[in-house]
Design a protein around this motif. Sequence first.
Motif, PDB file in Angstrom:
ATOM      1  N   ASN A  57      36.198  38.303  53.074  1.00  0.00           N
ATOM      2  CA  ASN A  57      36.538  38.507  51.662  1.00  0.00           C
ATOM      3  C   ASN A  57      36.413  37.203  50.879  1.00  0.00           C
ATOM      4  O   ASN A  57      36.372  36.117  51.461  1.00  0.00           O
ATOM      5  N   ARG A 217      38.629  45.439  51.795  1.00  0.00           N
ATOM      6  CA  ARG A 217      38.287  46.394  50.739  1.00  0.00           C
ATOM      7  C   ARG A 217      38.023  47.792  51.300  1.00  0.00           C
ATOM      8  O   ARG A 217      38.558  48.789  50.812  1.00  0.00           O
ATOM      9  N   ASP A 242      43.584  41.650  46.132  1.00  0.00           N
ATOM     10  CA  ASP A 242      42.603  42.228  45.212  1.00  0.00           C
ATOM     11  C   ASP A 242      41.591  43.111  45.936  1.00  0.00           C
ATOM     12  O   ASP A 242      41.168  44.145  45.416  1.00  0.00           O
ATOM     13  N   GLU A 243      41.153  42.673  47.114  1.00  0.00           N
ATOM     14  CA  GLU A 243      40.118  43.443  47.809  1.00  0.00           C
ATOM     15  C   GLU A 243      40.592  44.872  48.086  1.00  0.00           C
ATOM     16  O   GLU A 243      39.855  45.831  47.875  1.00  0.00           O
ATOM     17  N   LEU A 246      40.602  46.830  44.900  1.00  0.00           N
ATOM     18  CA  LEU A 246      39.263  47.278  44.493  1.00  0.00           C
ATOM     19  C   LEU A 246      38.834  48.495  45.326  1.00  0.00           C
ATOM     20  O   LEU A 246      38.202  49.421  44.814  1.00  0.00           O
ATOM     21  N   THR A 271      40.927  36.988  42.404  1.00  0.00           N
ATOM     22  CA  THR A 271      39.502  36.776  42.700  1.00  0.00           C
ATOM     23  C   THR A 271      38.691  37.130  41.461  1.00  0.00           C
ATOM     24  O   THR A 271      39.190  37.760  40.522  1.00  0.00           O
ATOM     25  N   LYS A 272      37.398  36.784  41.504  1.00  0.00           N
ATOM     26  CA  LYS A 272      36.529  37.132  40.378  1.00  0.00           C
ATOM     27  C   LYS A 272      36.474  38.660  40.207  1.00  0.00           C
ATOM     28  O   LYS A 272      36.568  39.174  39.097  1.00  0.00           O
ATOM     29  N   GLY A 273      36.374  39.366  41.348  1.00  0.00           N
ATOM     30  CA  GLY A 273      36.339  40.837  41.298  1.00  0.00           C
ATOM     31  C   GLY A 273      37.605  41.412  40.695  1.00  0.00           C
ATOM     32  O   GLY A 273      37.577  42.389  39.941  1.00  0.00           O
ATOM     33  N   ASP A 276      37.534  40.741  36.891  1.00  0.00           N
ATOM     34  CA  ASP A 276      36.589  41.664  36.240  1.00  0.00           C
ATOM     35  C   ASP A 276      37.228  43.053  36.094  1.00  0.00           C
ATOM     36  O   ASP A 276      37.046  43.723  35.079  1.00  0.00           O
TER      37      ASP A 276
END
Length: 334
Positions: A57, A217, A242-243, A246, A271-273, A276
Amino acid sequence: MASHNRDSRRQRLQPLAAAWLAIAMGFGMASAQADDLPKIPNKKPLKVGFAQTESNNPWRLAETQSFKEVAARCGWQMVMTDANGSNSKQVSDIQSMIAQHVDLLVFPPREEKPLAPVVLQAKKAGIPVILVDRNVDQSVAKAGRDYITFIGSDFIDQGHRAADWLVKATGGKAKIIELEGTTGASAANDRKKGFDEVIAKNPGMSIIASQSGDFARDKGRQVMETLLQAHPDVTAVYAHNDEMALGAIAAIKAAGKQPGKDIQIVTIDGTKGGLDAIAAGELGASVQSSPFFGPLACDVAQKFAKGEKVPTWVKVSDRFYDKGNVQESMQYGY
Ligand code: AHR
């Protein structure tokens, strides 16, 4: 281009790392290192072993990268391994570094209990240890007595902050699915403890299911798919990273529901994800958990090598992201 990005990123992060350390150095000076702890030799290059837990990740990749980047500045010659998500491999990776007589061991223990004995083995072999990110069982190996220090976030506080946001966002009324991190990891144990403590004080909030998605994820998506079928009345999700959030978002969409509207989601990492997804209105909030331990570990090691005492917990302070600050915070995503 890539190196320009790396340089500007480093410039952004170094003052931050120094600030963290400054904050941390103000804490816990009462507890410091025992005199019989193995010393860090004052030499360059210093052979440093870094034993990563897995690389599946963005958080883990950013953590490893932060050690690669700091190595030259710190005069470290790195020996790096990746345990691919296995406690026993991480233990044997560390044992092999002990056998190679590295000058310093730095690692994130995948789980609290299985990784504690190898810290004692390193001490017995005269090799100093700094733990980063996650901690070990303090009843077996203790910071300041058996290893130099733990550098990391306050995971219980991260859980409190995630829960506080969710209470506000839902007006104190929610049926929550909790996606836990790796079973037995200090990050999962403490993020659960902190979150559950706050939820227990709010009678309109209940955790209707709680299951591990192993901080991954795809596993998060699979677990969420199953739990959505068993609990179609769910109105909120707390994911320990976060993973998994998502992954849960993908499962919620596949079930024909709208993440961020039908189901509020709060998570941890930044995280960037994750950022976003906040910008897209699918994720409500993410508590930052910084993976950038390289510069901190370098500073702590240099101080300790000079004979200075350092706190037994170098506490990292974390940001918080939601729709109110996500645009200006994009620069901190990784
Ligand atoms: O220990 C920190 C956690 O481990 C991060 O939140 C997660 O993304 C990672 O795998």
